[in-house]
Design an enzyme around this catalytic site. Structure first.
Site, PDB file in Angstrom:
ATOM      1  CE  LYS A 113      -4.484  -1.623   0.726  1.00  0.00           C
ATOM      2  NZ  LYS A 113      -5.662  -1.783   1.550  1.00  0.00           N
ATOM      3  NE  ARG A 143      -7.992  -7.813  -0.614  1.00  0.00           N
ATOM      4  CZ  ARG A 143      -7.480  -7.087  -1.594  1.00  0.00           C
ATOM      5  NH1 ARG A 143      -6.439  -6.313  -1.386  1.00  0.00           N
ATOM      6  NH2 ARG A 143      -8.016  -7.127  -2.802  1.00  0.00           N
TER       7      ARG A 143
HETATM    8  C1  9MG Z   1     -10.343  -4.962  -2.155  1.00  0.00           C
HETATM    9  N1  9MG Z   1      -9.410  -4.446  -1.178  1.00  0.00           N
HETATM   10  C2  9MG Z   1      -8.319  -3.664  -1.424  1.00  0.00           C
HETATM   11  N2  9MG Z   1      -7.695  -3.369  -0.280  1.00  0.00           N
HETATM   12  C3  9MG Z   1      -8.394  -3.992   0.704  1.00  0.00           C
HETATM   13  C4  9MG Z   1      -8.263  -4.073   2.089  1.00  0.00           C
HETATM   14  O1  9MG Z   1      -7.302  -3.424   2.732  1.00  0.00           O
HETATM   15  N3  9MG Z   1      -9.146  -4.792   2.784  1.00  0.00           N
HETATM   16  C5  9MG Z   1     -10.165  -5.438   2.154  1.00  0.00           C
HETATM   17  N4  9MG Z   1     -11.027  -6.150   2.906  1.00  0.00           N
HETATM   18  N5  9MG Z   1     -10.352  -5.399   0.829  1.00  0.00           N
HETATM   19  C6  9MG Z   1      -9.475  -4.686   0.129  1.00  0.00           C
END
Ligand code: 9MG
Length: 272
Positions: free
Chosen positions: A215, A249
Site C-alpha cells: 500500500k 490480505r
Molecule cells: C479490495 N481491497 C483492497 N484493499 C483492501 C483491504 O485493505 N481490505 C479489504 N477487505 N479489501 C481490500
C-alpha cells in the site's frame, strides 16, 4: 502448507493499483493465466483467494455491473470446481454477490461495507460470511483530504453501525469480520494510528481482516515503488497479526505465509 490466515489477492481488473492488467492478454482477461495464479497462491499457502473485478485505486474508471460479472464469475466458477480454497468475492455489487455465491464463493469482501443499494439484502440472501471494511468517501476522491477526530474511535463506531445494519437485515454477527480499510480515505498518520489501535478494534469480538500489502503508506514512508514494497509489507503483516488480525490480505502469498507463520508459532508456543 496452507496458512489459515492468508488471503491471496487476484485482481481481474485491467487497472488495479499494484497488479492491474497482469492477467490480461490485450483487452481480455486470460482465464488460464488467472487460474495459474490462483493455483500458485494455494500451493504457496493461501487458504482464501480474493477475486475482484472493480479497481478501487483513486481515479480508477467505474465498472458496469455486466463488466464486473464478466470479469469475476468465470474465474469464481473455475476455482470452485478445481481448487481447495475459500473463494472471497471482492465486490459491492448485489448482482455479483448473488451470482458469485451461486458459483461457489464462500465469502463477500465489501470495501463499502454493504452500503450500496440492495447490497445488505443480497448478502443476507446468499447466507455467506461478510467482511465489512471501513472507507471514508469514495475511491475516486477518498485520498484528497481525509479527516478524523480520533480515527480508531470513528472507524470502530462506523463498523459497529454496519454490524447493527447487518443484524437488522438478517446477517448474524457470527458471520461477520471487520477491516479498518488501510489506505481507504486515510493519511499515513491515520494508517499508523489504526495499526497501533488494532487491539481496540479486535475488542468488538469479531475476526479482523487486514490489507496492507504494497500500500501507498509504504511508498510515502520509505519512498519505495510498488515493486520494492515486499519487505515493508511483510513487516506490516507481522505487526498486524501480532495486534490481533486473523486474516492477512496479500499479493505475495508465499513470503507472507512464512512471515505470519512465525507469529502463529509464537502464539501457539505461548499457549502451552
Ligand atoms: C479490495 N481491497 C483492497 N484493499 C483492501 C483491504 O485493505 N481490505 C479489504 N477487505 N479489501 C481490500
Amino acid at each position: 502448507m496452507s496458512c489459515q490466515r492468508i488471503m491471496g489477492v487476484i485482481n481481474t481488473t485491467p487497472d488495479s493499483f499494484s497488479d492491474g492488467g497482469t492477467l490480461y492478454q490485450g483487452t481480455r482477461l486470460d482465464l488460464d493465466h488467472a487460474m495459474a495464479r490462483a493455483e500458485q497462491m494455494v500451493a504457496d499457502g493461501a487458504a482464501v483467494l480474493d477475486i475482484g473485478g472493480e479497481s478501487t485505486r483513486p481515479g480508477a474508471a467505474p465498472v458496469s455491473v455486466q463488466e464486473e460479472l464478466d470479469r469475476v464469475i468465470p474465474l469464481v466458477a473455475k476455482i470452485s470446481t478445481e481448487l481447495d480454497a475459500v473463494i472471497s468475492v471482492d465486490t459491492s455489487t448485489p448482482e455479483v454477490m448473488r451470482e458469485a455465491a451461486g458459483q461457489g464463493a464462500g465469502l463477500i469482501n465489501d470495501v463499502r461495507a454493504l452500503r450500496r443499494g440492495g447490497a445488505l439484502e443480497a448478502a443476507a440472501e446468499t447466507g455467506l460470511p461478510v467482511c465489512l471494511m471501513h472507507m471514508q468517501g469514495e475511491p475516486t476522491t477518498m485520498q484528497q483530504n481525509p479527516e478524523y477526530g480520533d480515527v480508531v474511535e470513528e472507524v470502530g463506531a462506523f463498523l459497529a453501525e454496519r454490524i447493527g445494519a447487518c443484524e437488522q437485515a438478517g446477517i448474524p454477527r457470527e458471520k461477520l469480520m471487520l477491516d479498518p480499510g488501510f489506505g481507504f480515505g486515510k493519511t499515513v498518520a491515520h494508517n499508523l494510528q489504526l495499526l497501533a489501535g488494532l487491539p481496540a478494534l479486535a475488542a468488538q469480538g469479531l475476526p479482523l481482516l487486514v490489507g496492507l500489502s504494497r500500500k501507498s503508506l509504504i511508498g510515502k514512508l520509505l519512498g519505495r515503488d510498488i515493486d520494492q514494497r515486499l519487505p515493508a509489507s511483510l513487516a506490516l503483516a507481522v505487526l498486524a497479526a501480532e495486534r490481533g488480525a486473523s486474516i492477512i490480505r496479500t499479493h505475495d502469498v508465499a513470503e507472507t505465509a512464512d512471515a505470519v507463520a512465525m507469529v502463529t508459532a509464537l502464539e501457539e508456543f505461548g499457549e502451552q
